[in-house]
Motif scaffolding. Structure first.
Motif, short mmCIF file in Angstrom:
data_model
loop_
_atom_site.label_atom_id
_atom_site.label_comp_id
_atom_site.label_asym_id
_atom_site.label_seq_id
_atom_site.Cartn_x
_atom_site.Cartn_y
_atom_site.Cartn_z
N MET A 215 33.06 51.04 48.67
CA MET A 215 32.18 50.20 47.86
C MET A 215 32.77 50.07 46.46
SD MET A 215 28.39 51.51 48.98
CE MET A 215 27.88 51.42 50.71
N THR A 216 32.77 48.85 45.95
CA THR A 216 33.42 48.57 44.67
C THR A 216 32.43 48.31 43.54
OG1 THR A 216 33.62 46.23 45.26
CG2 THR A 216 35.49 47.67 45.76
N GLY A 217 31.15 48.36 43.81
CA GLY A 217 30.18 48.11 42.76
C GLY A 217 28.78 47.98 43.31
N THR A 218 27.88 47.47 42.48
CA THR A 218 26.50 47.28 42.88
C THR A 218 26.10 45.81 42.71
OG1 THR A 218 25.77 47.90 40.66
CG2 THR A 218 25.79 49.63 42.34
N PRO A 219 25.25 45.28 43.59
CA PRO A 219 24.77 45.97 44.78
C PRO A 219 25.84 46.02 45.86
CG PRO A 219 24.01 43.70 44.79
CD PRO A 219 24.71 43.91 43.48
N SER A 220 25.77 47.07 46.68
CA SER A 220 26.60 47.15 47.88
C SER A 220 25.67 47.31 49.07
CB SER A 220 27.57 48.34 47.80
OG SER A 220 28.65 48.07 46.96
N TRP A 221 26.08 46.77 50.18
CA TRP A 221 25.23 46.73 51.37
C TRP A 221 25.93 47.33 52.58
CZ3 TRP A 221 20.38 44.56 50.89
CH2 TRP A 221 20.15 43.78 49.75
N ILE A 222 25.16 48.02 53.39
CA ILE A 222 25.60 48.40 54.72
C ILE A 222 24.66 47.70 55.69
CG2 ILE A 222 25.88 50.27 56.39
CD1 ILE A 222 26.48 52.14 54.09
N ILE A 223 25.23 46.85 56.54
CA ILE A 223 24.45 46.10 57.51
C ILE A 223 25.15 46.23 58.85
CG2 ILE A 223 23.37 43.89 58.06
CD1 ILE A 223 23.96 43.08 55.11
N GLY A 224 24.61 47.03 59.74
CA GLY A 224 25.31 47.32 60.99
C GLY A 224 26.56 48.12 60.68
N ASP A 225 27.71 47.61 61.09
CA ASP A 225 28.97 48.29 60.80
C ASP A 225 29.73 47.59 59.68
OD1 ASP A 225 29.77 45.95 62.03
OD2 ASP A 225 31.08 46.91 63.51
N LYS A 226 29.03 46.78 58.92
CA LYS A 226 29.65 45.98 57.87
C LYS A 226 29.28 46.51 56.49
CE LYS A 226 30.22 41.08 56.63
NZ LYS A 226 29.78 39.70 56.97
N VAL A 227 30.27 46.59 55.60
CA VAL A 227 30.05 47.02 54.22
C VAL A 227 30.43 45.86 53.29
CG1 VAL A 227 30.68 48.67 52.41
CG2 VAL A 227 30.59 49.41 54.81
N VAL A 228 29.51 45.49 52.43
CA VAL A 228 29.75 44.39 51.50
C VAL A 228 29.36 44.81 50.09
CG1 VAL A 228 29.24 41.99 50.92
CG2 VAL A 228 29.21 42.72 53.31
#
Length: 248
Positions: A215-228
């Protein structure tokens, strides 16, 4: 207002895996097709063909990197499932039995996190099967850490949402805005003080998981197996939920 993190094991793993894949991918495919059939000369030729093809089509590299990073992220998410998906107290909204859980890593001094509140509310309204978990990720300032500790205390006391919404509505975090949010939510400050050591552990754990996941900052998301790591539009969130739902 995006804080940066570097040195992600996930990113480094992706680079290493890609290098290996590009160097030996062609040889591996050939060996699978006809085990033991390649001579030393043939191996060199196959590797050269693979290398030349990749150099001629560099657009394949980002796609390959994305797939590798997502695969590794999925493994890390599975290994840390409880630390990611189980909220502290009532730090969640939506359907408690939802078929897709989105996890937001946020900072109270993050303007993008603040602007995401209406989007999150609309997602919950449109999709009754979604659950959203909020995880403290205070990386922008010392005040962010104080706010995160107070927020965790509010969550443990079952008063997260009022505190969360009130503090964000007040703008940049200060002693005054934190006190006002705590008062509005009815947070017991004596209990909050007693919880401080557990809150520090929670924040350290969240930060360690976030770094592992790149994760490179906020907001960061985990949705299923995906990190954004980005502020996502409603359309982006709905698309990610759909993909996670289809994979489950």
């Amino acid at each position: 207002m995006i804080g940066r993190l570097t040195g992600s094991p996930l990113a480094l793993a992706g680079v290493s895996l890609l290098a290996v894949a590009l160097g030996a991918g062609g040889m591996w495919v050939a060996e699978r097709a006809a085990p033991g059939s390649l001579s030393g000369v043939d191996q060199v030729r196959v590797e050269r063909v693979v290398r030349d093809y990749v150099l001629a089509h560099p657009e394949l590299i980002p796609e390959a990197m994305d797939r590798l990073k997502r695969r590794e992220a999925g493994k890390l998410i599975a290994a840390n499932r409880k630390l990611i998906l189980e909220p502290v107290g009532d730090a969640w909204i939506g359907n408690p039995n939802g078929d897709v859980t989105l996890v937001e890593y946020f900072d109270y001094n993050c303007g993008f996190c603040r602007s995401s509140l209406p989007t999150i509310a609309e997602l919950i309204k449109r999709d009754p099967k979604v659950r959203i978990v909020f995880r403290e990720f205070p990386i922008l300032s010392p005040q962010s850490i104080l706010a995160a500790k107070l927020s965790l205390a509010a969550a443990e006391q079952g008063k997260f949402k009022v505190f969360h919404d009130t503090l964000y509505a007040a703008g940049p975090v200060s002693d005054a805005t934190m006190a006002a949010a705590a008062k509005a939510a009815g947070v017991d400050m004596a209990k909050a003080s007693a919880m401080a050591p557990r809150a520090e552990t929670e924040i350290a754990t969240n930060t360690a998981v976030a770094q592992q996941l790149g994760m490179t900052g906020t907001p960061s998301w985990i949705i299923g197996d995906k990190v954004v790591s980005a502020a996502l539009s409603l359309e982006d969130l709905e698309k990610a939920v759909k993909e996670a739902r289809e994979k489950s």
